[in-house]
Motif scaffolding. Structure first.
Motif, PDB file in Angstrom:
ATOM      1  N   TYR A 183     -88.289 -35.461  86.344  1.00  0.00           N
ATOM      2  CA  TYR A 183     -86.806 -35.344  84.774  1.00  0.00           C
ATOM      3  C   TYR A 183     -85.312 -34.618  85.012  1.00  0.00           C
ATOM      4  O   TYR A 183     -84.773 -35.038  84.303  1.00  0.00           O
ATOM      5  N   TYR A 224     -87.760 -42.165  84.383  1.00  0.00           N
ATOM      6  CA  TYR A 224     -86.202 -42.305  84.493  1.00  0.00           C
ATOM      7  C   TYR A 224     -85.872 -42.963  82.892  1.00  0.00           C
ATOM      8  O   TYR A 224     -84.402 -43.324  82.791  1.00  0.00           O
ATOM      9  N   SER A 225     -86.110 -43.720  82.352  1.00  0.00           N
ATOM     10  CA  SER A 225     -85.891 -44.258  81.078  1.00  0.00           C
ATOM     11  C   SER A 225     -86.246 -44.574  79.487  1.00  0.00           C
ATOM     12  O   SER A 225     -86.745 -44.698  79.473  1.00  0.00           O
ATOM     13  N   GLN A 244     -80.789 -33.748  90.760  1.00  0.00           N
ATOM     14  CA  GLN A 244     -82.250 -33.714  91.547  1.00  0.00           C
ATOM     15  C   GLN A 244     -81.910 -33.174  93.317  1.00  0.00           C
ATOM     16  O   GLN A 244     -81.676 -34.484  94.004  1.00  0.00           O
ATOM     17  N   GLN A 290     -86.494 -39.652  92.701  1.00  0.00           N
ATOM     18  CA  GLN A 290     -84.870 -40.778  93.001  1.00  0.00           C
ATOM     19  C   GLN A 290     -84.338 -39.546  94.301  1.00  0.00           C
ATOM     20  O   GLN A 290     -83.119 -40.310  94.460  1.00  0.00           O
ATOM     21  N   LYS A 337     -81.617 -33.766  86.028  1.00  0.00           N
ATOM     22  CA  LYS A 337     -80.562 -34.663  85.906  1.00  0.00           C
ATOM     23  C   LYS A 337     -80.198 -34.824  87.506  1.00  0.00           C
ATOM     24  O   LYS A 337     -79.810 -35.857  88.545  1.00  0.00           O
TER      25      LYS A 337
END
Length: 871
Positions: A551, A14-15, A555, A617, A553
């Motif tokens: 990945y 996520y980063s 989810q 997530q 956005k």
């Protein structure tokens, strides 16, 4: 350090896009391992504007190589070459003919990394490998045109950039980011290695956490100098201190911490497939390691949800064309019909005449199939059907003196007990209709696959299919617009307008079309990717697709289904048949070594993907079906067990607990009156087992027998009756040979010998033929009941058997009638017992006892040998 290869890792999906080490390559081509990863990263297109899936790039460098038309023609050519191929061991050659698709896949996969038979031949260990090399050498001309173009495309740095410019012209041309390649296919390895040699700087970008070597350790080999890349010491390792759920799983895997996962996850054990299907929710993405089988089940329940992606075989025309092309068997030199082909052709709806559609006759077709058990060729089937019609006339001859309608079926089966044979129970008019459809099926198959013509072009073959459509009775009324479109699409995809004159043996053409119709030519055993990255509602996606979902956005909830101990982790990896691991090891080709890498680390791939799944997530659900196919009480995957998740209690109890409705007294009396009008023998069935009664009398006209076990006892009863009326032994055998041509003379003679014993003939005469009973205005001998129950009321000492036959007396029925009328359980309740072996429905009744589980081998209490001859 290999300056042409770099590796950058990140531990947080996520980063990673914020890391300076990654951002320095934002203007480079960002090549993703799978279409699903590329689709997931599209949400970061503002950061990485040049994202593309590898599948698209491979097709650019190998133009035309992967099209259905090319694969089809290669398959047909391989079939043609095998036809004329000779080999010392015919069994090995036959195995190749039966595995042509796998052979072609292996040839293509090895050829596209520019291996040749001569490179492999020195390392061959087995006869199969040597034959493969010889056959492959003959197929090389089929590959040379396309591979020549591919070789040229990979010849220079300028050519590589020219092709990549077609996809992303405004990129940094010196560097290519390779993202998510936890496994590299042989052809990908070959392409990337060639790029490296030509001066392209390759940067592998991948999820990795060195603190968990049992999960990520395989990546150190994947990107190592062993496979032509770089050393672990040269990697650029980035870290984000924020812990993600996947880290908890990785630690659990290594025994570093205990306890439950603190996240939005749950597990659901479903009892049966229907429970899972009913629980499917909108706006949820479903994935599974067993996606193909679960999608097949889902289509059965909700076919309308798959309309947009319906395959050609899901249409009646597709099914019919598939089977027409399957009927000719070249190794036998015959047009061969099977029960499955016939049943599916009738069920397809494509067989139709003036009286109706073949679909209407599928139940009757099932009843007559035992009569064809020894038939193979189309002419044998047709001749046997004519014999069945003659035998039907003979069996029904006794009905001529009665003026019976179809509604008088209870009377008919008592006057002519031979109707208890399932194949003799089908009305003659239905047999005539079945014969009409048989003739059409045989005619279409022989015309479409005219072996006397021997060879034809694809274009000529499709002209025949077009003519078949135009001549069909239901063409204008039933052929849908979609089917017409699919026929044209099929023709266009297989016909090369540049080379219409290439001809094939008709058998090879038929076999190739069968494989094509089944999507077999889209198959690539080493490919882990799929063409369509879209998240389609009401579809179960491949488990591997999770590599891109983390990945996204937005989810949506994820549901990982079919996650039982049998299907996950995935314990097998495809190998290029018939090439062995030993040969690949000795060959030691860098690209081909990826087969060995995949086989070695197949369990690691499952762990890696599961890590991504639990790192998601959004809301995550894991489920499995406890009773699936032939397996019962399946447990969840060991990886789910590690997580110690909360369990949904929605399906903890069996949902199939019936709640009876209350009947008002007037309805009860009406039901009892209807039941009292039945013949007395139906109450015996009712007392033996209410479900047997339901199947025999409510859902059908009357009970009939189709199994070979039951049929021999019905024939035994015929023999005893023939003997009791004075028919001689040889005459009886001749009669039986005419009535039952599917049975051998030896077997029939044994049945006659067993049933013509004097005491059996005397018993049949005394207690069967000379004792009569009646139903309505029909008087018939008690021997008719032998055919309904396979034996007589005195055959067993069992109280259940005796009490059941007591139902022949009106005074004993009231309590039973009330009980059955009051039953609101669907199909009524089964009462399984030793008498399940005598039930005509034991093959499909889920509560029936299997014969092997029933104590005592004999047909009745005094028949230990099972010959059906005891009194």
């Amino acid at each position: 350090m290999n300056q042409k290869v770099s590796v950058i890792t990140y531990n947080n999906p996520y980063s990673f896009h914020t890391m300076e080490q990654v951002l320095q390559y934002r203007s480079s081509l960002h090549l993703c391992a799978t279409t699903s990863l590329a689709a997931g990263l599209k949400s970061l297109s503002d950061v990485f504007p040049h994202i593309t899936a590898t599948r698209e790039i491979v097709d650019k460098f190998y133009p035309g190589w992967n099209t259905p038309r090319v694969r089809f023609r290669q398959y047909a050519s391989l079939s043609d070459k095998l036809r004329h191929f000779t080999w010392a061991n015919p069994d090995v050659l036959l195995s190749f003919k039966r595995n042509k698709l796998n052979i072609l896949i292996t040839m293509r996969n090895l050829s596209e990394i520019f291996l040749t038979p001569e490179m492999i031949r020195p390392h061959c260990q087995t006869e199969e490998e040597r034959l493969f090399c010889d056959l492959w050498a003959e197929m090389l001309p089929e590959f040379s045109f396309f591979l020549g173009i591919s070789k040229s495309n990979l010849q220079s740095f300028e050519n590589v950039n020219r092709i990549l410019d077609e996809v992303h012209p405004n990129r940094d041309k010196s560097v290519v980011i390779l993202h998510g390649f936890y496994f590299i296919t042989p052809v990908q390895h070959f392409i990337f290695s060639r790029w490296k040699e030509l001066g392209v700087h390759l940067v592998f970008l991948n999820l990795y956490d060195g603190e968990n070597p049992s999960l990520f350790g395989f990546l150190e080999e994947n990107f190592s100098t062993m496979h032509g890349w770089t050393d672990r010491e040269n990697w650029t390792i980035t870290r984000d201190d924020e812990e993600i759920p996947g880290k908890v799983f990785a630690n659990l895997l290594e025994g570093k911490n205990k306890g439950q996962m603190k996240m939005e996850m749950e597990e659901i054990p479903y009892h049966y497939v229907i429970d899972f299907v009913k629980d499917i929710k909108d706006n949820t993405v479903y994935l599974s390691p067993n996606d193909e089988e679960l999608n097949t089940r889902l289509r059965d329940f909700y076919p309308e949800a798959y309309v947009e992606e319906r395959h050609f075989l899901s249409y009646p025309l597709g099914q019919y064309l598939l089977h027409l092309h399957s009927i000719w068997k070249e190794d036998e030199g015959e047009y061969v019909l099977t029960e499955r082909i016939i049943k599916e052709c009738f069920a397809s709806g494509w067989l139709e005449d003036e009286e109706g559609n073949g679909r209407e006759l599928t139940h009757q077709l099932d009843k007559i199939l035992p009569y064809f058990v020894d038939c193979r060729t189309d002419l044998e089937w047709y001749d046997r059907l004519n014999k069945l019609m003659l035998s039907k006339l003979s069996v029904s001859n006794s009905l001529k003196k009665y003026n019976l309608s179809r509604e008088d079926h209870f009377k008919a089966v008592r006057v002519s007990p031979g109707l208890r044979f399932s194949f003799f129970s089908v009305p003659l008019r239905d047999l005539k209709r079945i014969r009409v459809h048989f003739k059409k099926l045989i005619k279409d198959a022989r015309w479409l696959l005219n072996v006397k013509q021997e060879r034809m072009t694809i274009k000529e073959h499709f002209e025949k299919i077009d003519q078949l459509l135009k001549e069909a009775h239901l063409h204008r009324e039933r052929l849908s617009e979609e089917e017409n479109t699919l026929v044209e699409r099929l023709k266009d995809s297989l016909t090369n307008p540049v080379d219409d004159q290439a001809d094939y043996h008709i058998s090879d053409l038929a076999d190739s079309i069968v494989v094509f119709l089944k999507n077999g030519l889209d198959k690539n055993e080493i490919e882990m990717d799929e063409e369509n990255p879209a998240l389609i509602d009401f579809k179960i996606h491949r488990f591997e697709k999770v590599d891109g979902l983390v990945y996204l956005k937005n989810q949506s909830p994820l549901h990982f289904c079919g996650m039982d101990e049998r299907h996950f982790p995935v314990a097998s990896a495809p190998m290029p048949w018939p090439i062995s691991k030993e040969l690949l090891s000795k060959l030691d080709d860098p690209a081909a070594n990826m087969y060995l890498f995949r086989e070695k680390h197949r369990l690691s791939f499952s762990k890696y993907l599961f890590y991504l799944a639990v790192s998601y997530q959004g809301l995550v659900t894991f489920s499995w079906i406890r009773n699936f196919n032939y397996e019962e009480n399946l447990d969840k995957s060991i990886y789910i067990d590690l997580l110690k998740l909360n369990r949904s209690n929605v399906l903890q109890i069996n949902p199939y607990e019936y709640e009876p409705n209350l009947l008002v007294e007037s309805e009860m009396e009406e039901t009892i009156r209807a039941l009292e009008a039945l013949p007395k023998e139906e109450f015996v069935e009712m007392r033996l087992c209410p479900r047997r009664f339901y199947y025999s009398t409510v859902s059908d006209l009357f009970s009939t027998y189709s199994s070979s076990f039951h049929t021999q006892f019905l024939i035994g009863n015929l023999v005893k009756i023939y003997g009791a009326i004075g028919t001689g032994k040889e005459e009886i055998i001749d009669l039986l040979l005419n009535l039952f041509p599917f049975m051998s003379k030896i077997r029939l003679r044994a049945l006659v010998d067993n049933n013509l014993k004097p005491y059996l003939i005397e018993s049949t005469l005394r207690f069967g033929l000379r004792r009569q009973t009646e139903y309505d205005d029909i008087i018939y001998p008690l021997s008719s009941t032998y055919f309904q129950f396979l034996s007589h009321r005195g055959a067993f000492e069992s109280e259940q058997w005796k009490r059941s036959f007591d139902m022949m007396k009106r005074t004993r029925r009231r309590e039973l009638l009330t009980s059955v009328a009051d039953s609101n359980i669907p199909l009524l309740k089964a009462t399984p017992s030793v008498f399940c072996k005598l039930c005509p429905h034991n093959a499909y009744c889920e509560d029936a006892y299997y014969p092997v589980d029933i104590k005592g081998k004999g047909f009745d209490d005094r028949d230990e040998a099972g010959t059906g001859t005891a009194l």
